[in-house]
Write an enzyme that holds these catalytic residues in place. Sequence first.
Site, PDB file in Angstrom:
ATOM      1  N   GLY A   1       0.714  -1.158  -0.001  1.00  0.00           N
ATOM      2  CA  GLY A   1      -0.277  -0.147   0.016  1.00  0.00           C
ATOM      3  C   GLY A   1       0.758   1.291   0.235  1.00  0.00           C
ATOM      4  O   GLY A   1       2.461   1.204   0.709  1.00  0.00           O
ATOM      5  N   THR A   2       0.428   2.510  -0.580  1.00  0.00           N
ATOM      6  CA  THR A   2       1.409   3.351  -0.947  1.00  0.00           C
ATOM      7  C   THR A   2      -0.151   4.611  -1.374  1.00  0.00           C
ATOM      8  O   THR A   2      -1.116   4.553  -1.661  1.00  0.00           O
ATOM      9  CB  THR A   2       1.862   3.789  -1.565  1.00  0.00           C
ATOM     10  N   THR A   3       0.713   5.808  -0.902  1.00  0.00           N
ATOM     11  CA  THR A   3      -0.103   7.320  -1.881  1.00  0.00           C
ATOM     12  C   THR A   3       0.852   8.406  -2.298  1.00  0.00           C
ATOM     13  O   THR A   3       2.629   8.301  -1.751  1.00  0.00           O
ATOM     14  CB  THR A   3      -1.251   7.646  -0.666  1.00  0.00           C
TER      15      THR A   3
ATOM     16  N   SER B   1      -2.505   2.572  -3.277  1.00  0.00           N
ATOM     17  CA  SER B   1      -4.110   2.023  -2.814  1.00  0.00           C
ATOM     18  C   SER B   1      -4.885   3.517  -2.451  1.00  0.00           C
ATOM     19  O   SER B   1      -6.227   3.072  -1.866  1.00  0.00           O
ATOM     20  CB  SER B   1      -3.464   0.955  -1.965  1.00  0.00           C
ATOM     21  N   GLY B   2      -3.876   3.990  -1.606  1.00  0.00           N
ATOM     22  CA  GLY B   2      -4.780   5.133  -0.911  1.00  0.00           C
ATOM     23  C   GLY B   2      -5.108   6.228  -1.773  1.00  0.00           C
ATOM     24  O   GLY B   2      -6.162   6.923  -1.926  1.00  0.00           O
TER      25      GLY B   2
END
Length: 240
Positions: free
Chosen positions: A39-41, A169-170
């Site tokens: 997950g990351t933004t 994902s963010g």
Amino acid sequence: MNYQQYAPQYAQSASYEAYQHDGKSAETRNLKPGELSTGTTIMAIPFAGGVIMGADSRVSTGTYVANRVSDKVAQLHDSIWCCRSGSAADTQALTDYVRHYLSQLAIETGRAPTVKTAAHLMRRLCYENKDNLMAGVIVGGWDPVEKGSVYNIPLGGTCIKMPFAIGGSGSTYIYGLVDSEFRPNLTKDEALVLVKKAISHAMARDGSSGGIIRTVVVTEEGNVREYVAGNELPYGPAGY
């Protein structure tokens, strides 16, 4: 709960009888055995004099936070940077390769490479190895040809020049926010405020994004790196 009184037509259905919630989220349900969700933004916005790039700092392996202060904004050349999402190992290897190739190119040609060249190098590596990689990358920076520019390279290796780019994902939580707030020809300060605001909203809603916000402002004059600490975010969870 007696479902027969509400749905008698399904009472004898084997599939209905067999259905039980597996406790997994939409993100994790389709993972292969041994595969972990990440997950990351990440985000990048060009402005009149350059580009602003930003990212959260959480590296997750499933439900475990492996690193809470990772640096997902990597420098590829003097005025070219990239934001990394997906597998940390894959994207670190990709940025190392592109950094090496751009350094060689600059020596051979005697001039700084363009952002477009860097993006297409990254695109070629991602596309030709797409079966073995999990990498979504945003390449941005300043060069004398296009000034500030942003290229988005999602999973699979497509390369698209964008007016702005968000990923990880963010990003699914903030498309509406960014669409409503973004407009062409933002000033540097307006773009920086928007990057911090959008990423902090994504971090509040996405369990796989979090930590601090790292940003870099890339202009002809140079690069300015900043971070926003976790207790100074412009937006926090409900009740924060």
